[in-house]
Design an enzyme around this catalytic site. Structure first.
Site, PDB file in Angstrom:
ATOM      1  CB  SER A 193     -46.326 -21.335 -35.220  1.00 40.08           C
ATOM      2  OG  SER A 193     -46.983 -20.196 -35.730  1.00 40.08           O
ATOM      3  CG  HIS A 221     -44.159 -22.406 -32.006  1.00 48.31           C
ATOM      4  ND1 HIS A 221     -45.161 -23.277 -31.615  1.00 48.31           N
ATOM      5  CD2 HIS A 221     -44.764 -21.221 -32.251  1.00 48.31           C
ATOM      6  CE1 HIS A 221     -46.322 -22.642 -31.641  1.00 48.31           C
ATOM      7  NE2 HIS A 221     -46.114 -21.395 -32.023  1.00 48.31           N
ATOM      8  CE  LYS A 252     -46.246 -20.335 -28.736  1.00 47.80           C
ATOM      9  NZ  LYS A 252     -47.696 -20.160 -28.756  1.00 47.80           N
TER      10      LYS A 252
HETATM   11  C1  LIG Z   1     -44.091 -17.173 -32.743  1.00 50.85           C
HETATM   12  C2  LIG Z   1     -44.956 -16.684 -31.624  1.00 50.85           C
HETATM   13  N1  LIG Z   1     -44.639 -15.529 -31.009  1.00 50.85           N
HETATM   14  C3  LIG Z   1     -45.379 -15.046 -30.010  1.00 50.85           C
HETATM   15  C4  LIG Z   1     -46.500 -15.706 -29.551  1.00 50.85           C
HETATM   16  C5  LIG Z   1     -47.293 -15.124 -28.427  1.00 50.85           C
HETATM   17  O1  LIG Z   1     -46.983 -15.807 -27.255  1.00 50.85           O
HETATM   18  P1  LIG Z   1     -47.797 -15.511 -25.913  1.00 50.85           P
HETATM   19  O2  LIG Z   1     -48.922 -16.486 -25.887  1.00 50.85           O
HETATM   20  O3  LIG Z   1     -46.822 -15.694 -24.817  1.00 50.85           O
HETATM   21  O4  LIG Z   1     -48.275 -14.095 -26.007  1.00 50.85           O
HETATM   22  C6  LIG Z   1     -46.871 -16.905 -30.151  1.00 50.85           C
HETATM   23  C7  LIG Z   1     -48.093 -17.611 -29.687  1.00 50.85           C
HETATM   24  O5  LIG Z   1     -48.883 -18.096 -30.418  1.00 50.85           O
HETATM   25  C8  LIG Z   1     -46.087 -17.409 -31.216  1.00 50.85           C
HETATM   26  O6  LIG Z   1     -46.406 -18.551 -31.817  1.00 50.85           O
END
Ligand SMILES: Cc1ncc(COP(=O)(O)O)c(C=O)c1O
Length: 406
Positions: A193, A221, A252
């Site tokens: 990300s 993502h 997202k």
């Molecule tokens: C790669 C990745 N994994 C997990 C998460 C966490 O997601 P959630 O907001 O559903 O906890 C994010 C959020 O920023 C992320 O970018």
């Protein structure tokens, strides 16, 4: 009654001093308040109308009328609260429907939902691994995976390790050294990300298969973003059905509210339901969120044109940014980072862009490596050409002011 205050003492002094230091270092995060839904343009308190180029609302579903209507219908049918843990007070039928549709989307036998992908990530290795197992993680994986590894090690006594970012020769060596382990689990983000880059899934799968290791992708993502049908990293590479375990978020592209899931074989998902602590000791997703996410998945399946629009918008924005003289990190995703060096430079650029009506967040150390601070643009299918052109004009003006471009 006046609000309670923490008594003066070591804790109060520590946090107050550190907050003051964040401000001096220019890394204090100022909250910006929105008065309208997440969309291409929002109303921001004190700033008026602003183009958002920093949200994960990739498909523009956060304020989609059908997604919002489904959420309202969900609350009407199932009420506001889940009122306890699923196995204790009952699982709503909407959760079962959502889990089936998520599994079908990402191409696995089953899925189990959690209140966030953070929770799904923390649940997975700590639940399925044991003391004679190993988990290896890409160096640039998301913070939730880093914490998930720490937790898995503490709970299960499994071995943990890190391989260089995308360095599958390093992974190969580390897997060869772990040949005595029962389960070898390798985890990577599908889309990184902060970089906007995509994991080389064919190469990762080849190394893992050579060593009999399982592959776990965090597709947060990538779900709704990659592949012609928005089915994620596996679809992007024509490898749907080949990834052993997938975690992803509902926060997202899939409506953007909250929630996450772990997807894989029916047995693994059932095991998570039986044993995962973030499943057994916390409430389920609110039904309204499950209902809106289910509608978001339906839209992704029915309208692949949205995913194509997202790809077109990202390519247009990236191309025009390069024409203006910026050097974004190369990539094929809607995440377009522009490296600026020092944290203060990234924060300054995002402040100047906001003055021009464009909201882009600056990221510095420790979120990204020292000296690689950046502003990270995220394009959405909801952006019109007009939105993108206006944002690019602001980039040109700010870039000239900061002497980044001519
Ligand atoms: C790669 C990745 N994994 C997990 C998460 C966490 O997601 P959630 O907001 O559903 O906890 C994010 C959020 O920023 C992320 O970018």
């Amino acid at each position: 009654m006046s609000p309670s205050t923490t008594p003066a003492g070591p804790l109060q002094r520590r946090v107050t001093d550190q907050l003051a230091q964040f401000r001096r270092d220019g890394v204090y995060k100022q909250m910006l308040y929105l008065e309208s839904p997440q969309a291409a343009r929002v109303r921001m308190e004190g700033h008026g109308e602003v183009i958002i180029l920093s949200s994960n609302n990739y498909l523009g579903l956060s304020d989609h009328p059908a997604v919002m209507a489904a959420g309202k219908a969900g609350i009407d049918r199932f009420g506001a609260g889940t009122a306890s843990v699923r196995f204790i007070c009952g699982t709503f039928t909407i959760h079962r429907e959502l889990e089936a549709s998520l599994a079908a989307l990402v191409g696995t036998e089953a899925s189990t939902s959690f209140v966030s992908c953070w929770n799904a990530n923390e649940a997975l290795p700590a639940t399925i691994l044991t003391a004679n197992d190993i988990i290896l993680s890409d160096q640039l994986n998301h913070a939730s995976i880093i914490d998930a590894m720490r937790l898995a090690k503490a709970i299960t006594k499994c071995e943990t390790g890190v391989f260089g970012h995308g360095d599958y020769a390093d992974l190969d060596r580390k897997l060869a050294a772990a040949s005595d382990k029962d389960v070898k689990l390798v985890v990577s983000d599908g889309v990184f990300s902060m970089e906007g880059s995509i994991v080389d899934l064919p190469a990762l799968l080849a190394v893992c298969r050579k060593h009999g290791a399982l592959v776990w992708l965090d597709d947060s993502h990538a779900t709704g973003v990659l592949g012609p049908g928005g089915r994620g990293t596996a679809e992007h590479f024509g490898l749907v059905g080949e990834v052993d375990l997938i975690t992803s978020t509902l926060g997202k592209a899939l409506g953007g509210a909250a929630g996450g899931f772990a997807a894989g074989s029916a047995a693994v998902c059932d095991f998570l339901m039986q044993r995962a602590r973030p499943q057994l000791f916390t409430n389920a997703l609110p039904a309204t969120v499950a209902a809106s996410a289910l509608e978001a998945v339906r839209i992704v399946r029915a309208e692949p044109g949205r995913v194509a629009q997202l790809r077109d918008n990202a390519a247009y924005f990236r191309g025009r940014l390069v024409e203006l003289g910026f050097r974004p990190l190369p990539g094929d995703t809607p995440i377009v980072p522009v490296i600026l060096g020092e944290t203060a430079a990234a924060i300054r650029m995002s402040e100047l862009l906001l003055e021009q009506g464009v909201f882009v967040t600056g990221f510095g150390y420790p979120v990204v490596p020292q000296g690689e601070a950046r502003v990270r643009c995220q394009v959405s299918a909801a952006h019109t050409r007009d939105d993108l052109d206006q944002a690019l004009d602001a980039f040109a003006r700010v870039g000239r002011e900061l002497k980044l471009v001519q």
